[in-house]
Design a protein around this motif. Structure first.
Motif, short mmCIF file in Angstrom:
data_model
loop_
_atom_site.label_atom_id
_atom_site.label_comp_id
_atom_site.label_asym_id
_atom_site.label_seq_id
_atom_site.Cartn_x
_atom_site.Cartn_y
_atom_site.Cartn_z
N ARG A 6 19.31 47.49 38.79
CA ARG A 6 20.63 48.13 38.83
C ARG A 6 21.62 47.36 39.72
O ARG A 6 22.29 47.93 40.57
CB ARG A 6 20.54 49.60 39.26
CG ARG A 6 19.72 50.46 38.34
CD ARG A 6 20.28 50.66 36.95
NE ARG A 6 21.65 51.15 36.95
CZ ARG A 6 22.53 50.87 36.01
NH1 ARG A 6 22.19 50.13 34.98
NH2 ARG A 6 23.74 51.34 36.06
N VAL A 8 24.86 46.17 40.03
CA VAL A 8 26.09 46.54 39.34
C VAL A 8 27.32 46.02 40.06
O VAL A 8 27.28 45.66 41.24
CB VAL A 8 26.19 48.07 39.17
CG1 VAL A 8 25.07 48.59 38.30
CG2 VAL A 8 26.18 48.79 40.51
N ASN A 9 28.43 45.99 39.31
CA ASN A 9 29.75 45.63 39.84
C ASN A 9 29.77 44.27 40.54
O ASN A 9 30.24 44.15 41.67
CB ASN A 9 30.26 46.73 40.78
CG ASN A 9 30.38 48.06 40.08
OD1 ASN A 9 30.85 48.13 38.95
ND2 ASN A 9 29.94 49.12 40.73
N LYS A 10 29.28 43.26 39.87
CA LYS A 10 29.24 41.90 40.40
C LYS A 10 30.18 41.00 39.61
O LYS A 10 30.63 41.34 38.53
CB LYS A 10 27.82 41.32 40.34
CG LYS A 10 26.81 42.10 41.15
CD LYS A 10 27.14 42.04 42.63
CE LYS A 10 26.14 42.86 43.44
NZ LYS A 10 26.44 42.84 44.84
N LYS A 11 30.46 39.85 40.17
CA LYS A 11 31.24 38.83 39.48
C LYS A 11 30.29 37.78 38.94
O LYS A 11 29.25 37.50 39.54
CB LYS A 11 32.25 38.19 40.43
CG LYS A 11 33.30 39.17 40.90
CD LYS A 11 34.26 38.53 41.87
CE LYS A 11 35.24 39.58 42.37
NZ LYS A 11 36.15 39.05 43.37
N GLU A 33 27.43 44.08 30.32
CA GLU A 33 28.42 45.13 30.07
C GLU A 33 28.04 46.46 30.70
O GLU A 33 28.86 47.05 31.41
CB GLU A 33 28.64 45.28 28.57
CG GLU A 33 29.73 46.27 28.22
CD GLU A 33 29.96 46.34 26.73
OE1 GLU A 33 30.07 47.46 26.23
OE2 GLU A 33 30.01 45.28 26.08
N LYS A 36 28.56 46.57 34.42
CA LYS A 36 29.95 46.44 34.86
C LYS A 36 30.20 45.16 35.66
O LYS A 36 30.88 45.17 36.67
CB LYS A 36 30.37 47.68 35.64
CG LYS A 36 30.32 48.93 34.80
CD LYS A 36 30.74 50.15 35.55
CE LYS A 36 30.67 51.32 34.58
NZ LYS A 36 30.39 52.56 35.20
N TRP A 37 29.63 44.07 35.17
CA TRP A 37 29.91 42.77 35.77
C TRP A 37 31.24 42.26 35.24
O TRP A 37 31.57 42.44 34.07
CB TRP A 37 28.82 41.77 35.44
CG TRP A 37 27.53 41.98 36.18
CD1 TRP A 37 27.14 43.09 36.86
CD2 TRP A 37 26.46 41.06 36.28
NE1 TRP A 37 25.89 42.91 37.37
CE2 TRP A 37 25.44 41.67 37.03
CE3 TRP A 37 26.26 39.78 35.80
CZ2 TRP A 37 24.25 41.03 37.33
CZ3 TRP A 37 25.07 39.15 36.08
CH2 TRP A 37 24.08 39.77 36.85
N HIS A 38 31.99 41.59 36.09
CA HIS A 38 33.27 40.99 35.70
C HIS A 38 33.06 39.49 35.54
O HIS A 38 32.77 38.79 36.52
CB HIS A 38 34.34 41.27 36.75
CG HIS A 38 35.62 40.55 36.50
ND1 HIS A 38 36.43 40.85 35.43
CD2 HIS A 38 36.21 39.53 37.15
CE1 HIS A 38 37.48 40.04 35.45
NE2 HIS A 38 37.36 39.23 36.49
N ARG A 71 37.65 40.23 47.41
CA ARG A 71 37.05 41.48 46.89
C ARG A 71 38.02 42.22 46.08
O ARG A 71 39.04 42.46 46.07
CB ARG A 71 36.54 42.33 48.04
CG ARG A 71 35.40 41.60 48.69
CD ARG A 71 34.64 42.54 49.60
NE ARG A 71 33.53 41.81 50.16
CZ ARG A 71 32.29 42.15 49.99
NH1 ARG A 71 31.98 43.21 49.31
NH2 ARG A 71 31.32 41.47 50.53
#
Length: 71
Positions: A6, A8-11, A33, A36-38, A71
């Protein structure tokens, strides 16, 4: 593995070559997806990179490092 943990929310940035189908990019996007990776940048090319693509790869690395620092 990132999905199991899990992460999550990484670049992320994508740099790599492909063969005929370009299937790796679609598989990567499908994997990140739900996490929630950018994806900040993509440099995809067919076959072996020449000097121009390697230079673009260095530039991608610099942009990605700057994106990770902010960030």
């Amino acid at each position: 593995m990132a999905g199991l943990k899990r992460v999550v929310n990484k670049k992320a940035a994508i740099f790599g070559s492909y063969g005929w189908s370009k299937g790796g990019m679609a598989a990567f996007q499908k994997m990140v997806e739900p996490l929630k990776w950018h994806v900040t940048d993509v440099l995809e090319f067919r076959g072996s990179p020449g000097a121009d693509l390697l230079k673009k790869g260095e530039e991608l690395g610099e942009r990605f490092a700057a994106a990770v620092k902010t960030r």
